[in-house]
Design a protein around this motif. Structure first.
Motif, PDB file in Angstrom:
ATOM      1  N   LEU A  79       0.903  -1.680  -0.391  1.00 54.06           N
ATOM      2  CA  LEU A  79      -0.264  -0.055  -0.173  1.00 54.06           C
ATOM      3  C   LEU A  79       0.748   1.440   0.105  1.00 54.06           C
ATOM      4  O   LEU A  79       0.097   2.471  -0.810  1.00 54.06           O
ATOM      5  CB  LEU A  79      -0.661  -0.037   1.463  1.00 54.06           C
ATOM      6  CG  LEU A  79      -1.835  -1.076   0.954  1.00 54.06           C
ATOM      7  CD1 LEU A  79      -2.840  -1.414   2.792  1.00 54.06           C
ATOM      8  CD2 LEU A  79      -2.884  -0.624   0.161  1.00 54.06           C
ATOM      9  N   VAL A  80       1.507   1.102   0.623  1.00 53.23           N
ATOM     10  CA  VAL A  80       2.600   2.468   1.099  1.00 53.23           C
ATOM     11  C   VAL A  80       3.388   2.761  -0.730  1.00 53.23           C
ATOM     12  O   VAL A  80       3.629   3.831  -0.965  1.00 53.23           O
ATOM     13  CB  VAL A  80       3.841   2.097   2.173  1.00 53.23           C
ATOM     14  CG1 VAL A  80       4.986   3.819   1.723  1.00 53.23           C
ATOM     15  CG2 VAL A  80       3.074   2.282   3.016  1.00 53.23           C
ATOM     16  N   ALA A  81       3.555   1.118  -1.176  1.00 55.99           N
ATOM     17  CA  ALA A  81       4.850   1.645  -2.347  1.00 55.99           C
ATOM     18  C   ALA A  81       3.870   2.580  -3.188  1.00 55.99           C
ATOM     19  O   ALA A  81       4.515   2.753  -4.478  1.00 55.99           O
ATOM     20  CB  ALA A  81       5.191   0.234  -2.526  1.00 55.99           C
ATOM     21  N   ALA A  82       2.789   1.652  -3.664  1.00 56.89           N
ATOM     22  CA  ALA A  82       1.604   2.208  -4.381  1.00 56.89           C
ATOM     23  C   ALA A  82       1.873   4.100  -3.861  1.00 56.89           C
ATOM     24  O   ALA A  82       1.361   4.459  -5.164  1.00 56.89           O
ATOM     25  CB  ALA A  82       0.018   1.409  -3.995  1.00 56.89           C
ATOM     26  N   ALA A  83       1.446   3.958  -2.917  1.00 55.25           N
ATOM     27  CA  ALA A  83       1.026   5.364  -2.013  1.00 55.25           C
ATOM     28  C   ALA A  83       2.518   6.391  -3.105  1.00 55.25           C
ATOM     29  O   ALA A  83       2.036   7.507  -3.115  1.00 55.25           O
ATOM     30  CB  ALA A  83       0.756   6.011  -0.991  1.00 55.25           C
ATOM     31  N   ASP A  84       3.201   5.814  -2.788  1.00 50.31           N
ATOM     32  CA  ASP A  84       5.036   6.762  -3.067  1.00 50.31           C
ATOM     33  C   ASP A  84       4.460   6.850  -4.441  1.00 50.31           C
ATOM     34  O   ASP A  84       5.232   8.076  -5.041  1.00 50.31           O
ATOM     35  CB  ASP A  84       5.802   5.253  -2.754  1.00 50.31           C
ATOM     36  CG  ASP A  84       6.256   6.529  -1.500  1.00 50.31           C
ATOM     37  OD1 ASP A  84       6.208   7.284  -0.944  1.00 50.31           O
ATOM     38  OD2 ASP A  84       6.368   5.526  -0.622  1.00 50.31           O
ATOM     39  N   ALA A  85       3.810   5.674  -5.557  1.00 52.04           N
ATOM     40  CA  ALA A  85       4.450   5.751  -7.090  1.00 52.04           C
ATOM     41  C   ALA A  85       3.080   6.710  -7.834  1.00 52.04           C
ATOM     42  O   ALA A  85       3.256   7.622  -8.116  1.00 52.04           O
ATOM     43  CB  ALA A  85       4.406   3.942  -7.913  1.00 52.04           C
ATOM     44  N   GLU A  86       1.745   6.316  -6.809  1.00 52.38           N
ATOM     45  CA  GLU A  86       1.437   7.851  -7.307  1.00 52.38           C
ATOM     46  C   GLU A  86       1.761   8.996  -7.029  1.00 52.38           C
ATOM     47  O   GLU A  86       1.326   9.739  -7.527  1.00 52.38           O
ATOM     48  CB  GLU A  86       0.348   7.256  -6.886  1.00 52.38           C
ATOM     49  CG  GLU A  86      -1.132   8.006  -6.965  1.00 52.38           C
ATOM     50  CD  GLU A  86      -2.715   7.965  -6.600  1.00 52.38           C
ATOM     51  OE1 GLU A  86      -3.555   8.206  -6.259  1.00 52.38           O
ATOM     52  OE2 GLU A  86      -2.428   6.809  -5.661  1.00 52.38           O
ATOM     53  N   GLU A  87       2.163   9.113  -5.906  1.00 52.36           N
ATOM     54  CA  GLU A  87       2.274  10.600  -5.577  1.00 52.36           C
ATOM     55  C   GLU A  87       3.531  11.081  -6.475  1.00 52.36           C
ATOM     56  O   GLU A  87       3.329  12.233  -6.723  1.00 52.36           O
ATOM     57  CB  GLU A  87       2.561  10.629  -4.144  1.00 52.36           C
ATOM     58  CG  GLU A  87       2.565  11.947  -3.317  1.00 52.36           C
ATOM     59  CD  GLU A  87       2.994  12.169  -2.297  1.00 52.36           C
ATOM     60  OE1 GLU A  87       4.398  12.669  -1.581  1.00 52.36           O
ATOM     61  OE2 GLU A  87       1.875  12.358  -1.113  1.00 52.36           O
ATOM     62  N   ALA A  88       4.219  10.438  -6.794  1.00 55.63           N
ATOM     63  CA  ALA A  88       5.532  10.562  -7.445  1.00 55.63           C
ATOM     64  C   ALA A  88       4.968  11.127  -8.731  1.00 55.63           C
ATOM     65  O   ALA A  88       5.999  11.970  -9.794  1.00 55.63           O
ATOM     66  CB  ALA A  88       6.522   9.360  -7.343  1.00 55.63           C
ATOM     67  N   GLN A  89       3.425  10.671  -9.425  1.00 58.74           N
ATOM     68  CA  GLN A  89       3.254  11.279 -10.964  1.00 58.74           C
ATOM     69  C   GLN A  89       2.167  12.336 -11.042  1.00 58.74           C
ATOM     70  O   GLN A  89       2.193  12.701 -11.855  1.00 58.74           O
ATOM     71  CB  GLN A  89       2.722   9.903 -11.622  1.00 58.74           C
ATOM     72  CG  GLN A  89       3.918   8.710 -11.438  1.00 58.74           C
ATOM     73  CD  GLN A  89       3.359   6.999 -12.402  1.00 58.74           C
ATOM     74  OE1 GLN A  89       2.120   7.220 -13.078  1.00 58.74           O
ATOM     75  NE2 GLN A  89       3.517   5.989 -12.251  1.00 58.74           N
ATOM     76  N   LEU A  90       2.118  12.635  -9.424  1.00 54.00           N
ATOM     77  CA  LEU A  90       1.436  13.503 -10.117  1.00 54.00           C
ATOM     78  C   LEU A  90       1.894  14.780 -10.682  1.00 54.00           C
ATOM     79  O   LEU A  90       2.842  15.710  -9.899  1.00 54.00           O
ATOM     80  CB  LEU A  90       1.081  14.191  -8.377  1.00 54.00           C
ATOM     81  CG  LEU A  90       0.456  13.712  -6.859  1.00 54.00           C
ATOM     82  CD1 LEU A  90      -0.197  13.954  -5.861  1.00 54.00           C
ATOM     83  CD2 LEU A  90      -0.904  12.954  -7.836  1.00 54.00           C
ATOM     84  N   PRO A  91       1.422  15.947 -11.081  1.00 55.90           N
ATOM     85  CA  PRO A  91       1.122  17.210 -11.472  1.00 55.90           C
ATOM     86  C   PRO A  91       1.270  18.015 -10.712  1.00 55.90           C
ATOM     87  O   PRO A  91       1.300  17.931  -9.467  1.00 55.90           O
ATOM     88  CB  PRO A  91       0.492  17.051 -12.749  1.00 55.90           C
ATOM     89  CG  PRO A  91      -1.266  16.621 -12.752  1.00 55.90           C
ATOM     90  CD  PRO A  91      -0.404  15.308 -11.316  1.00 55.90           C
ATOM     91  N   HIS A  92       2.612  19.082 -10.745  1.00 55.40           N
ATOM     92  CA  HIS A  92       2.537  20.140 -10.216  1.00 55.40           C
ATOM     93  C   HIS A  92       1.818  21.872 -10.532  1.00 55.40           C
ATOM     94  O   HIS A  92       1.793  21.183 -11.841  1.00 55.40           O
ATOM     95  CB  HIS A  92       4.679  20.134 -10.120  1.00 55.40           C
ATOM     96  CG  HIS A  92       4.947  18.946  -9.438  1.00 55.40           C
ATOM     97  ND1 HIS A  92       4.861  18.230  -9.659  1.00 55.40           N
ATOM     98  CD2 HIS A  92       5.433  19.057  -8.369  1.00 55.40           C
ATOM     99  CE1 HIS A  92       6.426  17.637  -9.268  1.00 55.40           C
ATOM    100  NE2 HIS A  92       6.253  18.509  -8.165  1.00 55.40           N
ATOM    101  N   VAL A  93       1.702  21.991  -9.981  1.00 51.31           N
ATOM    102  CA  VAL A  93       0.569  23.434 -10.008  1.00 51.31           C
ATOM    103  C   VAL A  93       1.547  24.096  -8.927  1.00 51.31           C
ATOM    104  O   VAL A  93       1.817  24.171  -7.280  1.00 51.31           O
ATOM    105  CB  VAL A  93      -0.689  23.893  -9.192  1.00 51.31           C
ATOM    106  CG1 VAL A  93      -1.067  24.666  -9.051  1.00 51.31           C
ATOM    107  CG2 VAL A  93      -1.562  22.095 -10.165  1.00 51.31           C
TER     108      VAL A  93
END
Length: 208
Positions: A148-162
């Motif tokens: 779960l933590v690894a998946a959340a890490d990967a998802e957060e790393a791909q978020l676009p920046h504003v």
């Protein structure tokens, strides 16, 4: 800044026994998509699968699974309605049994450490989405927690920046609104005092 990953780690680290409640399948109109999940402990929750009676039922069943086999045996041996000190019990039978006699289909798996709820989202449970949801509930072990933590890490790393330049009242209000979206919000400011008290989900950068 407190990220979703940090919040997830904090919940897993401090909640004790935890169950994963995951949307396994969907048909028609449903509040959340396949793969959406929430975590349930004996006293708290993290995330959501869409709210309403669906979520209440899932939380209720998850907390039943959190009770240890020994506690279940002790509860079965006691007269109905009697709970000994220190023994957990589901908080509401009403949540697990909707009106009009309808009950979700329950399929125990393994040693009763996981279960599936198959729930129609209609008048039977007082939820008007109209579709159907299959919810898988599992107890979390160390390996699943790491996944779960690894998946959340990967998802957060791909978020676009504003990036928002300026942390005055307009920038602060804009950051609070945008932070509700699946993006990483960064406020850039020259004044340290303007960055004080920003929402936890907002990253700050002090630079000339």
């Amino acid at each position: 800044m407190t990220s979703k990953v940090q919040s997830l780690k904090a919940f897993l680290g401090g909640a004790g026994r935890v169950a994963l409640v995951e949307v396994a399948e969907t048909k028609g109109s449903t509040p959340r998509e396949k793969g959406a999940f929430m975590l349930v402990s004996g006293a708290a929750i993290f995330g959501t699968i869409g709210g309403g009676q669906l979520e209440y039922m899932a939380i209720d069943k998850a907390r039943q699974l959190l009770i240890s086999p020994l506690e279940r045996e002790m509860a079965a041996e006691r007269p109905e309605g009697v709970v000994s000190e220190g023994t957990a019990r589901a908080s509401s039978t009403a949540a697990a049994t909707p009106p009009d006699g309808f009950a979700a289909t329950l399929t125990p798996r393994g040693r009763d450490v996981s279960a599936t709820l198959d729930i129609p989202l209609g008048p039977e449970i007082g939820q008007c989405c109209g579709g159907r949801v299959e919810v898988l509930i599992r107890l979390i072990d160390a390996a699943l927690a790491q996944e779960l933590v690894a998946a959340a890490d990967a998802e957060e790393a791909q978020l676009p920046h504003v990036y928002i330049f300026g942390g005055g009242h307009v920038g602060r209000a804009l950051a609070s609104a945008v932070a509700l979206l699946p993006v990483r919000v960064v406020i850039v400011e020259t004044r340290a005092e303007a960055l004080e008290g920003m929402p936890d989900a907002v990253e700050t950068s002090l630079t000339p």
